[in-house]
Scaffold this active site. Structure first.
Site, PDB file in Angstrom:
ATOM      1  CE1 TYR A  31       1.166   0.163   4.615  1.00  0.00           C
ATOM      2  CE2 TYR A  31      -0.358   2.047   4.304  1.00  0.00           C
ATOM      3  CZ  TYR A  31       0.646   1.126   4.540  1.00  0.00           C
ATOM      4  OH  TYR A  31       1.244   1.943   6.221  1.00  0.00           O
ATOM      5  NE  ARG A  50       7.097   4.317   0.068  1.00  0.00           N
ATOM      6  CZ  ARG A  50       6.717   5.464   1.272  1.00  0.00           C
ATOM      7  NH1 ARG A  50       7.830   6.445   2.231  1.00  0.00           N
ATOM      8  NH2 ARG A  50       5.759   6.012   1.774  1.00  0.00           N
ATOM      9  CE  LYS A 149       3.421   3.535   3.262  1.00  0.00           C
ATOM     10  NZ  LYS A 149       3.586   3.570   4.649  1.00  0.00           N
ATOM     11  CD  GLU A 182      10.436   2.507  10.752  1.00  0.00           C
ATOM     12  OE1 GLU A 182      10.223   3.212   9.315  1.00  0.00           O
ATOM     13  OE2 GLU A 182      10.074   1.264  10.002  1.00  0.00           O
TER      14      GLU A 182
HETATM   15  N1  PLP Z   1       7.711   4.404   8.414  1.00  0.00           N
HETATM   16  C1  PLP Z   1       6.828   3.570   8.493  1.00  0.00           C
HETATM   17  C2  PLP Z   1       7.048   2.033   8.834  1.00  0.00           C
HETATM   18  C3  PLP Z   1       6.182   4.387   7.968  1.00  0.00           C
HETATM   19  O1  PLP Z   1       4.934   3.103   8.124  1.00  0.00           O
HETATM   20  C4  PLP Z   1       5.606   5.610   7.456  1.00  0.00           C
HETATM   21  C5  PLP Z   1       4.139   5.762   7.169  1.00  0.00           C
HETATM   22  O2  PLP Z   1       3.135   5.458   6.755  1.00  0.00           O
HETATM   23  C6  PLP Z   1       6.438   5.932   7.967  1.00  0.00           C
HETATM   24  C7  PLP Z   1       8.071   5.652   8.118  1.00  0.00           C
HETATM   25  C8  PLP Z   1       7.318   7.450   6.974  1.00  0.00           C
HETATM   26  O3  PLP Z   1       6.513   7.520   5.520  1.00  0.00           O
HETATM   27  P1  PLP Z   1       6.854   8.874   4.954  1.00  0.00           P
HETATM   28  O4  PLP Z   1       7.259  10.211   4.924  1.00  0.00           O
HETATM   29  O5  PLP Z   1       6.931   8.133   3.574  1.00  0.00           O
HETATM   30  O6  PLP Z   1       4.709   8.444   5.138  1.00  0.00           O
END
Ligand code: PLP
Length: 286
Positions: A31, A50, A149, A182
């Site tokens: 997703y 991505r 993702k 994260e």
């Molecule tokens: N890390 C994780 C695990 C995420 O699910 C997300 C966004 O959903 C991010 C980091 C941040 O990604 P982005 O800046 O592309 O939204």
């Protein structure tokens, strides 16, 4: 509400997916979450690339060619009368008999949902959020790479539950080496010894698109930036800390495991980056 399902826009009530969909049965799918500002999508190409990469890494060919996505996403926003929007693309392996073999599924399921942007209580941006260090480790990159993702989100959900149970906004996960990675849906930044630090991709994180923009803005401003492997101890020395993702943009964090970060309030670099993000936004809209 109009939802795109497979090959057409349908009303929300008609937007239903089979109980034999392997996304539902096994979390087999990928997703993206995107955001539109004034009808224009933030970092559109990067999100689409991505999505393509995530699909490739699980051997799932997206049934929609890359060039056709922008029109579909714009239609999803337009049909729902939105200018500012949260957009979620979900592509699952599709419907198939029981069993893990992806070959059982002939057609991936594609869903596009466009909603008003997620709203966070405004005071959180002023005072910052509380984090805990999770007991749940981030998925091992050699097992289920965080750079996919994927719909398989239990790792993050377990950590999020732990955060909510302890009254925190979110949980910061460590990798098996004990380095910070994260939060459950966002990337981590902190300021230490005058540098803007963030865990490197090699620590086992999603390469967030907001993270990429923040790193670019900081570099353009001559702010010293460092990507590395950091222990909790290093984070404890931070003067400032913030999280980034598409929905929140830049969210200050004021506490980690009940201890204040720096002064316990959003710091000057965090506020400067929030302002830079907003004032440069138009550059990043598709
Ligand atoms: N890390 C994780 C695990 C995420 O699910 C997300 C966004 O959903 C991010 C980091 C941040 O990604 P982005 O800046 O592309 O939204």
């Amino acid at each position: 509400m109009w939802i795109y399902l497979n090959d057409r826009f349908v009303d929300r009530k008609a937007a239903v997916v089979s109980v034999f969909d392997h996304g539902f049965l096994y979390g087999d799918g990928v997703y993206e979450t995107l955001r539109a500002y004034g009808g224009r999508i933030f970092m559109l190409q990067q999100h689409l690339s991505r999505l393509q990469r995530s699909g490739h890494l699980i051997g799932l060919d997206l049934p929609i060619p890359e060039k056709d996505w922008p029109a579909l996403l714009n239609e999803a926003i337009g049909r729902n009368g939105l200018m500012d929007a949260y957009i979620r693309i979900t592509v699952s392996r599709g419907e198939g008999e029981i069993g893990l073999d992806p070959g059982l599924c002939k057609h991936p399921t594609v869903v596009i949902v466009a909603l008003p942007p997620q709203s966070y209580p405004p005071h959180l941006f002023r005072v910052g959020v509380k984090l805990i260090i999770s007991r749940v480790s981030r998925n091992l990159a050699a097992a289920l790479p965080p750079r996919i993702k994927s719909l398989n989100f239990l790792n993050n959900i377990l950590a999020k539950q732990e955060a909510l149970q302890s009254g925190a906004f979110d949980a910061l996960m460590l990798n098996v080496e004990g380095h910070v990675t994260e939060c459950t849906t966002s990337n981590l930044f902190f300021v230490r010894t005058g540098r803007l630090c963030t865990p490197s991709i090699a620590c086992g994180i999603l390469d967030g698109i907001t993270r990429e923009v923040v790193l670019l803005l900081a570099q353009e401003q001559g702010i010293p930036v460092e990507e590395g492997a950091y222990t909790v101890e290093a984070l404890r020395q931070a003067k400032e800390c913030f999280l980034t993702n598409t929905s929140m943009e830049i969210m200050p964090a004021c506490q980690v495991d009940h201890l204040p970060v720096g002064s316990g309030r959003p710091g000057p670099l965090t506020i400067r980056l929030q302002e830079l993000f907003r004032s440069n936004l138009a550059r990043f809209l598709g």
